[in-house]
Design an enzyme around this catalytic site. Structure first.
Site, short mmCIF file in Angstrom:
data_model
loop_
_atom_site.label_atom_id
_atom_site.label_comp_id
_atom_site.label_asym_id
_atom_site.label_seq_id
_atom_site.Cartn_x
_atom_site.Cartn_y
_atom_site.Cartn_z
N SER A 126 -2.47 12.73 2.26
CA SER A 126 -3.47 13.50 3.00
C SER A 126 -3.40 14.97 2.62
O SER A 126 -2.32 15.50 2.34
CB SER A 126 -3.19 13.33 4.49
OG SER A 126 -3.92 14.26 5.25
N TYR A 151 2.71 13.55 12.41
CA TYR A 151 1.90 12.75 11.48
C TYR A 151 1.94 13.37 10.08
O TYR A 151 2.21 12.70 9.08
CB TYR A 151 0.44 12.66 11.97
CG TYR A 151 -0.49 12.13 10.89
CD1 TYR A 151 -0.50 10.77 10.59
CD2 TYR A 151 -1.31 12.98 10.14
CE1 TYR A 151 -1.31 10.27 9.57
CE2 TYR A 151 -2.11 12.50 9.13
CZ TYR A 151 -2.12 11.14 8.85
OH TYR A 151 -2.90 10.66 7.84
N LYS A 155 3.59 12.09 6.16
CA LYS A 155 2.96 12.04 4.83
C LYS A 155 3.81 12.81 3.81
O LYS A 155 3.96 12.39 2.67
CB LYS A 155 1.53 12.59 4.89
CG LYS A 155 0.57 11.73 5.71
CD LYS A 155 0.39 10.34 5.11
CE LYS A 155 -0.46 9.44 5.98
NZ LYS A 155 -0.48 8.02 5.55
#
Ligand code: NAD
Ligand code: WQD
Length: 339
Positions: A126, A151, A155
């Site tokens: 992302s 979150y 990644k």
């Protein structure tokens, strides 16, 4: 026919990718635990492609079930690993859920790759790994900033895990750093299905236009941008899906230059929140009820991709416009609300 395992293949990006894989002649096996999707998506995929992918309900957090799956499904040529939890706010309140679901599952998948000698792996990363960038557009060489949310941290750590594993094994991986995926399949047979109140801009817009939400809150209009609202790179989900097929073919034909390659997948164009709103109104002929409110904590001001690397090395380029994406999102919203 090459057999590709797609984890999270009934989710938003996964389902569009399964369609493109089938269009390109791949045999697809989907695993999904249906935590953020439903079996109806399978029907949507079949209605578009006329082909039923193999589907198995599987929770990738259960290591023994993952091992049993790989013993049963042999001869997998490559894996596209979408399965993860993706709500940034929820990751702040429940970080362990995110570390378990986004990291443990990746580790289990990579262990199975090693055991079963599966060497082609595509990972959903992302643009969140860049945080607030120092300069725009963002190239893949931009520094990885301290993550704003658990979150985002998953990644970053996932990319590090891939790097470490690729350095010492046969694994060849491509991490695609998605910018902001929006839109739906043009048939409106599959699209984004947020559970509860949408956190992302475009589903909130379409649900407001459909009458499910009273008003869109635009988070801030005094950022240092031309119209004061935040800027993002909105990429049509079908263009994004196609990038996976191209990346997979690169791995299968051993054209990769290093064992872990990273590509930005965006349009290269920045669009403000207010521009998205006005474009939606223009292309759908809907008047949108919106109000400027306080800034949302944690939002970066402006993010858009330099896509030169994906354009030149992958030979991929976004083809669809913001108009196309918003028209398709609205068509999808109308279909699921029977409007
Ligand atoms: P999604 O929630 O629609 O799809 C994820 C799918 O994975 C869902 O169908 C869910 O049921 C499944 N899943 C989750 N945990 C699982 C588990 N333990 N076992 C089996 N299945 C599981 O999300 P999406 O938007 O399609 O995102 C796909 C990937 O792309 C994710 O890794 C996400 O972090 C990443 N990503 C998404 C965006 C975005 O804005 N949508 C942007 C950048 C990166
Ligand atoms: C876009 C813009 C909001 C909702 C998130 C994740 C990121 C990535 C993509 C996974 C922002 C504004 C939004 C609303 C608004 N996902 N907005 N009113 O925040 O760029 O990125 O999804 O990797 O990690 O953080 O996307 O769609 O939430 O917001 O004004 O009701 O729309 O402030 O400027 P974001 P978004």
């Amino acid at each position: 026919m090459k057999k590709i395992l797609v984890t999270g293949g009934l989710g938003y990006i996964g389902s569009h990718t399964v369609v493109e894989l089938q269009h390109s002649g791949f045999e697809v096996v989907i695993v999904d635990n249906l935590s953020n999707s439903s079996l109806d998506v399978l029907e949507g995929i079949i209605s578009i492609t006329g082909k039923a992918p193999t589907f198995e309900k599987l929770d990738l957090r259960v290591k023994s079930d993952v091992s049993a799956f790989f013993k049963k499904h042999t001869n997998i040529d490559g894996i596209i690993h979408f399965a993860a939890s993706k709500a940034v706010g929820e990751s702040v309140t429940n970080p362990l859920l995110y570390y378990e679901n986004n990291l443990n599952t990746l580790v289990y998948m990579l262990q199975e790759c090693e055991t079963h000698k599966i060497s082609n792996f595509i990972f959903s990363s992302s643009c969140t790994v860049y945080g607030e960038p120092d300069s725009l557009p963002i190239t893949e060489k931009a520094p990885i900033k301290k993550a704003i949310s658990p979150y985002g941290n998953t990644k970053q750590i996932s990319e590090e895990i891939l790097f470490d594993v690729c350095s010492v094994s046969e694994l060849k991986a491509i991490a695609l750093r998605y910018f902001n995926p929006i839109g739906a399949h043009e048939t409106a047979s599959i699209g984004e299905l947020p559970i509860g109140v949408p956190q992302n801009l475009v589903p909130f817009i379409t649900q407001t236009a459909a009458g499910l939400r009273n008003q869109l809150s635009v988070f801030g209009d005094d950022y240092p941008t031309p119209d004061g609202s935040c800027i993002r790179d909105y990429i049509h989900v079908v263009d994004l899906a196609k990038a996976h097929v191209i990346a997979l073919k690169r791995l299968l034909s051993e054209k990769n230059e290093t064992n872990l390659e990273v590509f930005n997948i965006g349009t290269g164009k920045g669009t403000s929140v207010l521009e998205v709103v006005s474009t939606f109104e223009k292309v759908t002929d809907q008047k949108l009820n919106y109000k400027i409110v306080e800034k949302r904590p944690g939002d970066v001001i402006s993010v858009y991709a330099d896509t030169t690397k994906a354009n030149e090395i992958l030979g991929w380029k976004a083809e669809k416009s913001l108009d196309d994406a918003l028209i398709s999102s609205w068509k999808w919203e109308k279909k699921i609300r029977n409007l």
